[in-house]
Write a protein that holds these residues in place. Structure first.
Motif, mmCIF file in Angstrom:
data_model
loop_
_atom_site.group_PDB
_atom_site.id
_atom_site.type_symbol
_atom_site.label_atom_id
_atom_site.label_comp_id
_atom_site.label_asym_id
_atom_site.label_seq_id
_atom_site.Cartn_x
_atom_site.Cartn_y
_atom_site.Cartn_z
ATOM 1 N N GLN A 58 -26.489 77.475 -20.793
ATOM 2 C CA GLN A 58 -27.018 76.828 -21.994
ATOM 3 C C GLN A 58 -27.316 77.811 -23.131
ATOM 4 O O GLN A 58 -27.251 77.420 -24.301
ATOM 5 C CB GLN A 58 -28.295 76.053 -21.635
ATOM 6 C CG GLN A 58 -28.057 74.783 -20.843
ATOM 7 C CD GLN A 58 -27.701 75.021 -19.392
ATOM 8 O OE1 GLN A 58 -28.315 75.861 -18.736
ATOM 9 N NE2 GLN A 58 -26.716 74.301 -18.888
ATOM 10 N N HIS A 113 -37.322 72.745 -16.210
ATOM 11 C CA HIS A 113 -36.770 72.191 -14.980
ATOM 12 C C HIS A 113 -37.750 72.376 -13.830
ATOM 13 O O HIS A 113 -38.334 73.452 -13.682
ATOM 14 C CB HIS A 113 -35.441 72.878 -14.632
ATOM 15 C CG HIS A 113 -34.965 72.586 -13.235
ATOM 16 N ND1 HIS A 113 -34.957 73.520 -12.227
ATOM 17 C CD2 HIS A 113 -34.508 71.432 -12.681
ATOM 18 C CE1 HIS A 113 -34.515 72.976 -11.109
ATOM 19 N NE2 HIS A 113 -34.222 71.708 -11.354
ATOM 20 N N VAL A 137 -36.446 68.136 -17.071
ATOM 21 C CA VAL A 137 -35.272 68.120 -16.201
ATOM 22 C C VAL A 137 -35.746 68.063 -14.743
ATOM 23 O O VAL A 137 -36.326 69.031 -14.238
ATOM 24 C CB VAL A 137 -34.392 69.362 -16.427
ATOM 25 C CG1 VAL A 137 -33.098 69.252 -15.611
ATOM 26 C CG2 VAL A 137 -34.081 69.549 -17.908
ATOM 27 N N VAL A 245 -34.224 64.024 -18.026
ATOM 28 C CA VAL A 245 -32.891 64.166 -17.437
ATOM 29 C C VAL A 245 -33.007 64.073 -15.919
ATOM 30 O O VAL A 245 -33.733 64.854 -15.297
ATOM 31 C CB VAL A 245 -32.245 65.506 -17.831
ATOM 32 C CG1 VAL A 245 -30.835 65.602 -17.240
ATOM 33 C CG2 VAL A 245 -32.207 65.666 -19.343
ATOM 34 N N GLY A 247 -30.783 63.605 -12.154
ATOM 35 C CA GLY A 247 -29.521 63.615 -11.434
ATOM 36 C C GLY A 247 -29.467 62.432 -10.487
ATOM 37 O O GLY A 247 -30.396 62.203 -9.715
ATOM 38 N N LEU A 274 -27.609 61.506 -14.879
ATOM 39 C CA LEU A 274 -26.312 62.169 -14.815
ATOM 40 C C LEU A 274 -25.641 61.919 -13.466
ATOM 41 O O LEU A 274 -26.260 62.094 -12.413
ATOM 42 C CB LEU A 274 -26.477 63.672 -15.043
ATOM 43 C CG LEU A 274 -27.051 64.089 -16.400
ATOM 44 C CD1 LEU A 274 -27.105 65.605 -16.510
ATOM 45 C CD2 LEU A 274 -26.216 63.515 -17.546
ATOM 46 N N PRO A 281 -29.332 69.713 -12.321
ATOM 47 C CA PRO A 281 -28.198 69.281 -13.153
ATOM 48 C C PRO A 281 -27.690 70.351 -14.103
ATOM 49 O O PRO A 281 -26.482 70.394 -14.393
ATOM 50 C CB PRO A 281 -28.749 68.066 -13.916
ATOM 51 C CG PRO A 281 -30.231 68.150 -13.794
ATOM 52 C CD PRO A 281 -30.516 68.843 -12.503
ATOM 53 N N HIS A 282 -28.570 71.228 -14.608
ATOM 54 C CA HIS A 282 -28.142 72.267 -15.538
ATOM 55 C C HIS A 282 -27.264 73.317 -14.870
ATOM 56 O O HIS A 282 -26.553 74.058 -15.556
ATOM 57 C CB HIS A 282 -29.364 72.943 -16.176
ATOM 58 C CG HIS A 282 -30.323 73.532 -15.197
ATOM 59 N ND1 HIS A 282 -30.896 72.805 -14.187
ATOM 60 C CD2 HIS A 282 -30.820 74.791 -15.067
ATOM 61 C CE1 HIS A 282 -31.700 73.583 -13.475
ATOM 62 N NE2 HIS A 282 -31.657 74.781 -13.984
ATOM 63 N N PHE A 289 -24.521 68.510 -18.635
ATOM 64 C CA PHE A 289 -25.925 68.639 -19.018
ATOM 65 C C PHE A 289 -26.054 69.208 -20.430
ATOM 66 O O PHE A 289 -26.832 68.699 -21.248
ATOM 67 C CB PHE A 289 -26.665 69.543 -18.031
ATOM 68 C CG PHE A 289 -28.067 69.886 -18.457
ATOM 69 C CD1 PHE A 289 -29.113 69.020 -18.201
ATOM 70 C CD2 PHE A 289 -28.339 71.063 -19.149
ATOM 71 C CE1 PHE A 289 -30.404 69.309 -18.607
ATOM 72 C CE2 PHE A 289 -29.629 71.363 -19.567
ATOM 73 C CZ PHE A 289 -30.661 70.490 -19.296
ATOM 74 N N THR A 290 -25.313 70.273 -20.727
ATOM 75 C CA THR A 290 -25.413 70.924 -22.033
ATOM 76 C C THR A 290 -24.995 69.985 -23.155
ATOM 77 O O THR A 290 -25.624 69.941 -24.220
ATOM 78 C CB THR A 290 -24.571 72.201 -22.063
ATOM 79 O OG1 THR A 290 -24.991 73.071 -21.013
ATOM 80 C CG2 THR A 290 -24.727 72.930 -23.395
ATOM 81 N N LEU A 293 -27.841 67.577 -23.724
ATOM 82 C CA LEU A 293 -28.954 68.271 -24.373
ATOM 83 C C LEU A 293 -28.673 68.503 -25.850
ATOM 84 O O LEU A 293 -29.526 68.228 -26.715
ATOM 85 C CB LEU A 293 -29.211 69.598 -23.662
ATOM 86 C CG LEU A 293 -30.250 70.531 -24.292
ATOM 87 C CD1 LEU A 293 -31.627 69.887 -24.329
ATOM 88 C CD2 LEU A 293 -30.302 71.864 -23.529
#
Length: 301
Positions: A58, A113, A137, A245, A247, A274, A281-282, A289-290, A293
């Motif tokens: 990211q 996160h 997250v 966010v 998953g 997601l 997820p990142h 994810f990016t 975001l």
């Protein structure tokens, strides 16, 4: 890379490493190459058993998109100071608010996160004026967190010394196994190189003890006045925008828990789910994810 030292955690890439003073200690962060006070700040906060490198996908994307982006090593992790105390929510909020000011900014969007998300919610509770927005997250609001899903680990971490020994045993296999248990069944994360990074970072003593102290402090404070004060602070609603966010295959945080933050938010609350990813997820689906975001951030810039 077994037997890594702090210098081994200053991994080269499309970012710059900085040490800054905040809240009485030294913090390390990796920042985009265009970090500047005239860009809106996005501060990335990693989860349990990770370090700044969790946001390697990211950092360059946010930098290229025009944000001042910095991925922080939380107190006790990575190349930041590892103090004997200071892992309670109030101190953590002071750490993050201090880092924002030390970077020359008045406010930031916090992207947190897991336990980094708890740190972000704590900052919203204690220093809301410095939080422009929040991206949570896999980290529900602490008052809506489904603690029963992770109660076994949380209870084990309260035992003195044994969890630290477990983390250090078998060349640090504990954290690799923990990450694998929390990803989607078909996830390619972590590969062997990624697992090695996280093993070595957490084995850098006293990082295992510091990482566990966040969770021990949280539990201890449930029966102390500090815990009652924290819960009162958490009840205040946040006026800024929030992106939650989730998953779809997260084994410890259900979607309903992410949506349950709604009563504590006065601003717009967006929840995204997601597909085909678990608790990270990142890292499991960094491009997906990016993109989500960036879309959310750019709508609010």
């Amino acid at each position: 890379m077994a037997g890594a030292g702090v210098r081994d955690l200053l991994i080269e890439g499309p970012w710059q490493h900085h040490d800054i003073a905040a809240n009485g200690i030294r913090f390390h962060l990796a920042a985009g190459r265009s970090l500047a006070p005239d860009r809106p700040l996005v501060l990335l906060l990693h989860g349990f058993g990770e370090f700044w490198w969790a946001w390697r996908h990211q950092i360059p994307a946010l930098d290229e998109a025009g944000f001042a982006v910095a991925a922080l090593d939380l107190r006790g992790y990575g190349a930041s100071d590892k103090t004997p105390r200071g892992y309670d929510p109030l101190t953590t909020a002071g750490d993050i608010a201090g880092v924002i000011r030390s970077l020359g900014h008045g406010t930031a969007v916090l992207v947190g996160h897991d336990w980094g998300g708890i740190a972000a919610w704590s900052t919203v509770a204690y220093a809301p004026a410095q939080v422009r927005g929040l991206v949570s997250v896999a980290a529900p609001h602490p008052l809506a967190y489904p603690w029963r899903h992770g109660l076994r680990d949380l209870a084990f971490f309260q035992i003195p010394l044994l969890p630290e020994r477990r983390i250090m045993a078998e060349d640090g296999a504990f954290i690799e196994n923990l990450h694998r248990s929390r990803t989607a069944p078909a996830s390619l994360f972590p590969n062997a190189a990624e697992a090695r990074r996280y093993r070595d970072a957490l084995m850098l003593w006293p990082s295992p003890h510091c990482a566990l102290e966040y969770q021990r402090s949280f539990v201890r404070n449930q029966v102390r006045s500090a815990g009652r004060s924290y819960r009162r602070a958490l009840h205040a609603t946040f006026a800024g925008p929030v992106l939650s966010v989730h998953g779809q295959l997260d084994p410890i945080v259900p979607l309903a828990a992410m949506a349950a933050a709604g009563p504590y938010i006065d601003g717009p609350h967006t929840v995204i789910d997601l597909p085909r990813v678990g608790h990270l997820p990142h890292e499991e689906a960094p491009e997906l994810f990016t993109a989500a975001l960036l879309q959310w951030l750019e709508q609010r810039s």
